[in-house]
Scaffold this motif. Structure first.
Motif, mmCIF file in Angstrom:
data_model
loop_
_atom_site.group_PDB
_atom_site.id
_atom_site.type_symbol
_atom_site.label_atom_id
_atom_site.label_comp_id
_atom_site.label_asym_id
_atom_site.label_seq_id
_atom_site.Cartn_x
_atom_site.Cartn_y
_atom_site.Cartn_z
ATOM 1 N N LEU A 16 0.806 -1.326 0.002
ATOM 2 C CA LEU A 16 -0.099 -0.123 0.027
ATOM 3 C C LEU A 16 0.932 1.234 0.206
ATOM 4 C CD1 LEU A 16 -2.895 -0.807 2.376
ATOM 5 C CD2 LEU A 16 -2.999 -0.982 -0.046
ATOM 6 N N GLN A 17 2.041 1.393 0.838
ATOM 7 C CA GLN A 17 2.891 2.624 0.766
ATOM 8 C C GLN A 17 3.558 2.754 -0.407
ATOM 9 O OE1 GLN A 17 3.391 4.853 3.756
ATOM 10 N NE2 GLN A 17 3.917 5.985 1.714
ATOM 11 N N ASN A 46 -2.761 -5.733 8.494
ATOM 12 C CA ASN A 46 -2.759 -4.101 9.075
ATOM 13 C C ASN A 46 -3.128 -3.259 7.940
ATOM 14 O OD1 ASN A 46 -2.204 -4.725 11.905
ATOM 15 N ND2 ASN A 46 0.149 -5.104 11.163
ATOM 16 N N SER A 47 -3.816 -3.794 6.848
ATOM 17 C CA SER A 47 -4.131 -2.817 5.761
ATOM 18 C C SER A 47 -4.729 -1.366 6.205
ATOM 19 C CB SER A 47 -5.094 -3.426 4.665
ATOM 20 O OG SER A 47 -4.197 -4.554 4.055
ATOM 21 N N ILE A 51 -3.779 2.602 5.496
ATOM 22 C CA ILE A 51 -4.666 3.469 4.909
ATOM 23 C C ILE A 51 -4.856 4.735 5.764
ATOM 24 C CG2 ILE A 51 -6.886 3.659 3.930
ATOM 25 C CD1 ILE A 51 -6.749 0.801 3.087
ATOM 26 N N SER A 52 -5.132 4.485 7.073
ATOM 27 C CA SER A 52 -5.241 5.397 7.941
ATOM 28 C C SER A 52 -4.372 6.602 8.034
ATOM 29 C CB SER A 52 -5.395 5.002 9.294
ATOM 30 O OG SER A 52 -6.901 4.142 9.269
ATOM 31 N N LYS A 53 -2.868 5.756 8.334
ATOM 32 C CA LYS A 53 -1.658 6.731 8.257
ATOM 33 C C LYS A 53 -1.752 7.675 6.989
ATOM 34 C CE LYS A 53 0.849 3.727 11.475
ATOM 35 N NZ LYS A 53 1.983 2.633 11.620
ATOM 36 N N LEU A 54 -1.834 6.991 5.934
ATOM 37 C CA LEU A 54 -1.896 7.709 4.424
ATOM 38 C C LEU A 54 -2.830 8.724 4.459
ATOM 39 C CD1 LEU A 54 -1.110 4.404 2.103
ATOM 40 C CD2 LEU A 54 0.443 6.077 2.935
ATOM 41 N N ALA A 93 -4.483 -3.735 -5.953
ATOM 42 C CA ALA A 93 -3.540 -2.882 -4.924
ATOM 43 C C ALA A 93 -2.337 -3.741 -4.753
ATOM 44 C CB ALA A 93 -4.175 -2.823 -3.452
ATOM 45 N N ASP A 94 -2.205 -4.782 -5.710
ATOM 46 C CA ASP A 94 -0.998 -5.804 -5.335
ATOM 47 C C ASP A 94 0.418 -5.421 -6.270
ATOM 48 O OD1 ASP A 94 -1.923 -6.332 -8.043
ATOM 49 O OD2 ASP A 94 -2.427 -8.303 -7.621
ATOM 50 N N LEU A 95 0.199 -4.279 -6.703
ATOM 51 C CA LEU A 95 1.476 -3.520 -7.636
ATOM 52 C C LEU A 95 1.502 -4.444 -9.089
ATOM 53 C CD1 LEU A 95 4.089 -3.038 -4.847
ATOM 54 C CD2 LEU A 95 2.718 -1.345 -5.996
#
Length: 316
Positions: A16-17, A46-47, A51-54, A93-95
């Motif tokens: 995600l990051q 911890n997805s 997302i919350s941090k982003l 989301a898996d790049l």
């Protein structure tokens, strides 16, 4: 706003990051305003925390968290409801989908006038036996059944006009057939672009061979709904008439034979034509009843939420 990037995900904490940074870099370098809508479809890792941090660092990042795993179609539907950009981009989301493709997809919608542009992973890094061959067969069947000439219905990287995603209903497992849903809704200018497919960098795939079985079953469903979804009596009534007519013809033959010809001297109930007549007339009547019930359900259906949202971030 130029672009809404809608990303459904399930247990993709490692990517995600990196995916966020990559998208943000592409948007900044192309001077595009954007929002990223992550839809956490019931992740158990911890997805959501990532997302919350982003979202706290970048107000363009928005999040939707489902109460449990409801499926990719429901996640896309939730993202489409919240999207505000003139062009909506969907990607996994898996790049494995390359964000560098976004500007050209955007231009094909804005400048070339497409309603929808679907990615085509012409060169894939998946297993030939478990994914490539079934995918080719599936895409061939989808083209023949739907009339939409795409090489890769399963590619998650797609671009849409905003009005397209606001006027289609993605439910069940129909995310594979969004181009078909769009065509059925009247958005017929559908394009395709060869996109770069990347090998999975983190984690494991969430889809097995059963997705192709489900895909073919969904293909039959969407064919039926596109042809008869608004007029079920046209199908069931026609089948009912044919079956009833066959049964009535046998019954008429038996009646004429008994009254005027009297061949064989057997009772009507001892002749196989009697049971063929009886069975086909009953089946024909059942088809008629199914058609009537379908019409009644269609006229009295009410919309119902197909998923429950637990949390939202940066969404009003």
């Amino acid at each position: 706003m130029n672009i809404s990037v809608v990303i459904p995900l399930l247990n993709e904490q490692e990517s995600l990051q990196e995916l966020h940074d990559w998208i943000a870099k592409v948007m900044l370098s192309n001077h595009l305003t954007y929002e990223i809508i992550f839809i956490d479809d019931g992740s158990t890792d911890n997805s959501w925390q990532i997302i919350s941090k982003l979202s706290s660092k970048n107000k363009s990042v928005k999040g939707i968290r489902f109460l449990k795993n409801f499926g990719k179609s429901q996640a896309l539907h939730a993202g489409f409801e919240k999207a505000l950009g003139n062009v909506v981009i969907t990607m996994d989301a898996d790049l494995q989908d390359n964000p560098d493709e976004i500007p050209e997809l955007y231009n094909m919608i804005i400048n070339d006038g497409f309603d929808l542009v679907s990615g085509w992973k012409k060169k894939r890094y998946d297993s030939v036996i478990s994914k490539n061959l079934p995918s080719k067969l599936f895409n061939w069947a989808a083209r023949k059944t739907s009339g939409v000439k795409l090489n890769d219905f399963n590619c998650g990287l797609k671009a849409y006009k905003l009005e397209v995603v606001k006027h289609i209903d993605v439910n069940g497992e129909m995310h594979r057939y969004i181009p078909v849903l769009s065509k059925n809704a009247g958005f017929t200018k559908i394009g395709e672009k060869v996109v770069k497919h990347q090998a999975r960098k983190y984690g494991v795939t969430k889809f097995g061979m059963n997705r192709f079985i489900h895909g073919f079953l969904d293909l039959i469903t969407i064919w039926f709904l596109s042809r008869f979804g608004k007029r079920p009596m046209h199908l069931f009534g026609a089948l009912g008439f044919i079956m009833f007519a066959i049964g009535f013809a046998f019954a008429l033959y038996l009646g004429i034979d008994k009254l005027f010809l009297n061949t064989g001297g057997r009772l009507i109930t001892q002749r196989p034509q009697f049971y063929i007549s009886l069975a086909t007339m009953i089946i024909g009547t059942q088809f008629f009843v199914a058609g009537f019930l379908g019409e009644i359900v269609l006229r009295n259906k009410t919309d119902k939420k197909r998923y429950l949202i637990k949390d939202e971030l940066n969404l009003s």
